[in-house]
Write a protein that holds these residues in place. Structure first.
Motif, PDB file in Angstrom:
ATOM      1  N   LYS A  75       0.842  -1.205   0.000  1.00 12.27           N
ATOM      2  CA  LYS A  75       0.000   0.000   0.000  1.00 12.27           C
ATOM      3  C   LYS A  75       0.873   1.250   0.000  1.00 12.27           C
ATOM      4  CE  LYS A  75      -4.062   1.967   2.279  1.00 12.27           C
ATOM      5  NZ  LYS A  75      -5.052   1.781   3.390  1.00 12.27           N
ATOM      6  N   PHE A  76       1.940   1.241   0.749  1.00  9.72           N
ATOM      7  CA  PHE A  76       2.885   2.362   0.786  1.00  9.72           C
ATOM      8  C   PHE A  76       3.510   2.600  -0.588  1.00  9.72           C
ATOM      9  CE2 PHE A  76       7.544   3.185   1.290  1.00  9.72           C
ATOM     10  CZ  PHE A  76       7.472   4.539   1.599  1.00  9.72           C
ATOM     11  N   SER A 119       1.524   4.557  -3.093  1.00  9.89           N
ATOM     12  CA  SER A 119       1.186   5.919  -2.681  1.00  9.89           C
ATOM     13  C   SER A 119       2.359   6.844  -3.002  1.00  9.89           C
ATOM     14  CB  SER A 119       0.903   5.955  -1.179  1.00  9.89           C
ATOM     15  OG  SER A 119       2.125   5.865  -0.441  1.00  9.89           O
ATOM     16  N   HIS A 171      -1.138   3.024   6.170  1.00 11.88           N
ATOM     17  CA  HIS A 171      -0.847   2.004   5.173  1.00 11.88           C
ATOM     18  C   HIS A 171      -1.242   0.594   5.613  1.00 11.88           C
ATOM     19  CE1 HIS A 171       2.152   5.273   4.187  1.00 11.88           C
ATOM     20  NE2 HIS A 171       1.384   5.193   3.124  1.00 11.88           N
TER      21      HIS A 171
END
Length: 644
Positions: free
Chosen positions: A274-275, A278, A287
């Motif tokens: 997820k990080f 981004s 995250h």
């Protein structure tokens, strides 16, 4: 009805008027219209022959004098017979024309004889590819209106970056070739997410002109900074297998609460993913995947974020490691973005295929690089619901005319596009010359003929395999990486023995109860869960799985049902396919991201069709629920259809 094999010079407007009782004006009608009406009247009495023989009967009718034809019609016309003839015309694939086509009379040769090539010419005139474009080499190619506009725009503004939104099936790959042909003197970097997309570019252009590589490869190359030994090492690391228990051991990850170290490592891997998608500079609590947050106390969340940060540091360290950790391409792209490096200045132009799947970090790299950047993509196909737009200074163009789908799909696609949050684009336009046949099948059964069945995820495939065992249809799974059979076994062991699963789809869950709590909105999951309880615990999962070979997918008309997730085949098109009901299931669509993901999943699935597409018979009900769900919470359990 299938596309007509040939056409009568009778307009649909006139035939509709005659069908409701209007008498034919034999004086004002052309001889061709009079002959067409006579032919329709006689059609139910004619023996059914080949389309060419039926057309010859009509051509012979035209050899009679106009007065004789008019007299015959005046004495023989019957509304009942005409309506019966229209039904028969449809059944034997004889079409009617529009009013303008009847008036143009291109179905008649200059000397007055019938043009047997008219149907082919008429179909071509309806087609979307009708504009000529002359390459610099002098070669003439034909393009659709939107393709031509994009190519001309690039040709007139060679120094400007352009982001082209191109709906599914609009011919992005073909246009890419035309764009490359416009720039014979330029040094071009062609970027794609996977190697197969690079093969046709490498086959056509020399490496001196077009440098075709993946995002992972260019990130690795730039991070190595010219150190070939380091580059080779980083490339080898990208191919290391992923084992959460080994990851925990190598990174020194400890248990957290009632999660063992391996499950914590699986959760940390999800946090890092997820990080990496981004534009954030560091890993934070934000995250942690949303489906895991409520299972962690505030202090545990902080420990998880810290553990993920520690793991990220070890993964991206260039220090010598005797036993390095696996690192994937999206990790390297994020690392490249954080390093503030940019693309080499020896490159003049960057062209990106499937630009809708660019991550935020990759968009950042492209936007601050000095080159002209041209991206072609379809934001409606971003299955993660996180399409990243380019800098506003980039020119934006659109291609909306599909060269793959016929008019029958328009009413299935445009309602989806209209609901995408914060997006404005041209409506989907079909190619009138293309046949797309829409049909239904029972949502709890199989389509009536072997098809490629597109599902949402692993639970969808598991559900279909259970159905396949009951109905004995011989279904097989499109599973390039051979990961699905371990998923089946992992589910059984997790359900029966609480054995730690290693498959990425379920590895982060600490118990089946937690998995159930997160997935109870999914009818397919609930059917799988009940099957595991009633059948799986007694007989296991052996015999459920069969793997399909690539050759079975080649022509899109398989001899047995083929099951595939939309993600697996999102770059394919199929002459015969089906949409699975699990694509419509959802938990909560009030979030813009979740709504975008659901709409993108359906849009991407439906637009894979290039011929016949089967929808579940619950489509209208399900789609209405989705389109009205922006203000609704998850469906109550009482509305779930178990169908077990």
């Amino acid at each position: 009805m299938m596309k007509p094999r040939w056409y009568l010079p009778l307009s649909e407007n006139l035939s509709a008027a005659l069908s409701i009782g209007t008498a034919p004006d034999v004086v004002r009608l052309s001889r061709y219209e009079v002959a067409a009406i006579l032919y329709v009247l006689q059609l139910p009495k004619l023996p059914v022959r080949s389309p060419l023989e039926m057309e010859r009967v009509f051509a012979n009718l035209l050899t009679h004098h106009s007065d004789k034809l008019r007299s015959a019609l005046a004495g023989a016309y019957s509304q009942v017979d005409f309506e019966a003839g229209l039904l028969q015309a449809s059944a034997v694939e004889i079409g009617l024309m529009d009013k303008e086509s009847v008036a143009r009379r291109q179905y008649i040769h200059p000397e007055g004889t019938w043009n047997f090539d008219y149907a082919k010419q008429h179909t071509a005139s309806l087609g979307a590819i009708k504009h000529e474009h002359v390459r610099l080499s002098g070669l003439v190619v034909k393009l659709s209106d939107h393709q031509l506009r994009l190519v001309q725009n690039i040709r007139a503004n060679m120094e400007d970056s352009i982001d082209a939104q191109a709906h599914a099936g609009t011919g992005k790959s073909f246009v890419l070739n035309e764009i490359l042909a416009l720039m014979p003197e330029r040094r071009i970097l062609f970027l794609a997410d996977v190697e197969p997309k690079l093969k046709p570019i490498r086959a056509r252009f020399s490496e001196d002109q077009v440098w075709a590589v993946t995002f992972r490869w260019i990130a690795t190359r730039l991070l190595a900074g010219g150190n070939r030994a380091l580059e080779k090492k980083l490339d080898a690391i990208s191919r290391l297998p992923l084992s959460y228990s080994a990851l925990a051991e190598k990174a020194g990850i400890n248990p957290i609460g009632n999660r063992n170290a391996a499950r914590v490592a699986a959760l940390c891997w999800s946090v890092i993913a997820k990080f990496c998608f981004s534009n954030d500079a560091r890993i934070t609590l934000s995250h942690i995947p949303s489906d895991q947050v409520r299972w962690l106390s505030t202090s545990e969340q902080k420990i998880v974020a810290a553990a993920a940060g520690k793991l990220w540091f070890k993964m991206t360290s260039f220090e010598e490691e005797a036993d390095p950790l696996p690192v994937r391409g999206y990790h390297r792209v994020k690392q490249l973005a954080l390093s503030r490096l940019h693309l080499p200045e020896s490159i003049d132009t960057v062209i990106v295929d499937e630009g809708h799947d660019l991550s935020g970090p990759m968009v950042d790299i492209l936007d601050r690089s000095p080159q002209t950047v041209i991206t072609l993509g379809d934001q409606f196909q971003n299955l993660q619901g996180r399409y990243m737009p380019h800098n506003a200074r980039i020119r934006h163009r659109e291609m909306a005319i599909s060269l793959r789908a016929g008019p029958a799909l328009v009413d299935y696609i445009n309602p989806l596009l209209a609901e995408f949050p914060d997006v404005s684009a041209l409506p989907f336009v079909a190619d009138k010359a293309k046949d797309t046949v829409v049909a239904e099948y029972r949502a709890d059964s199989f389509p009536p003929e072997p098809s490629v069945v597109l599902v949402a995820d692993e639970w969808g495939i598991f559900d279909w395999l259970i159905r396949n065992r009951d109905l004995s249809k011989g279904a097989a799974v499109i599973d390039w990486t051979n990961q699905f059979e371990p998923f089946l076994e992992g589910c059984l062991d997790f359900y029966m023995h609480d054995k730690r699963p290693s498959h990425g789809a379920i590895a982060r869950f600490r118990s089946w109860e937690q998995l159930h709590a997160e997935m109870r909105w999914n009818d397919a999951f609930l059917r799988v869960e009940q099957w595991l309880e009633v059948v799986g615990t007694k007989f296991g999962v052996s015999g459920l799985y069969q793997c399909a070979k690539l050759a079975e997918l080649a022509d899109g008309k398989p001899s047995r049902p083929l099951l595939a997730t939309v993600f697996t085949v999102k770059n394919y098109e199929f002459p015969r396919m089906a949409v699975s009901e699990d694509l419509y299931y959802f938990a909560d669509l009030r979030s813009k991201t979740e709504l975008s993901k659901k709409l993108a999943l359906l849009y991407t699935a439906i637009t894979r069709s290039s011929g016949k597409i089967y929808f579940p018979d619950t489509h209208q009900e399900r789609i209405a629920t989705i389109l009205s769900a922006k203000s609704l919470k998850a469906r109550p359990l009482s509305l779930l259809h178990l169908n077990v």
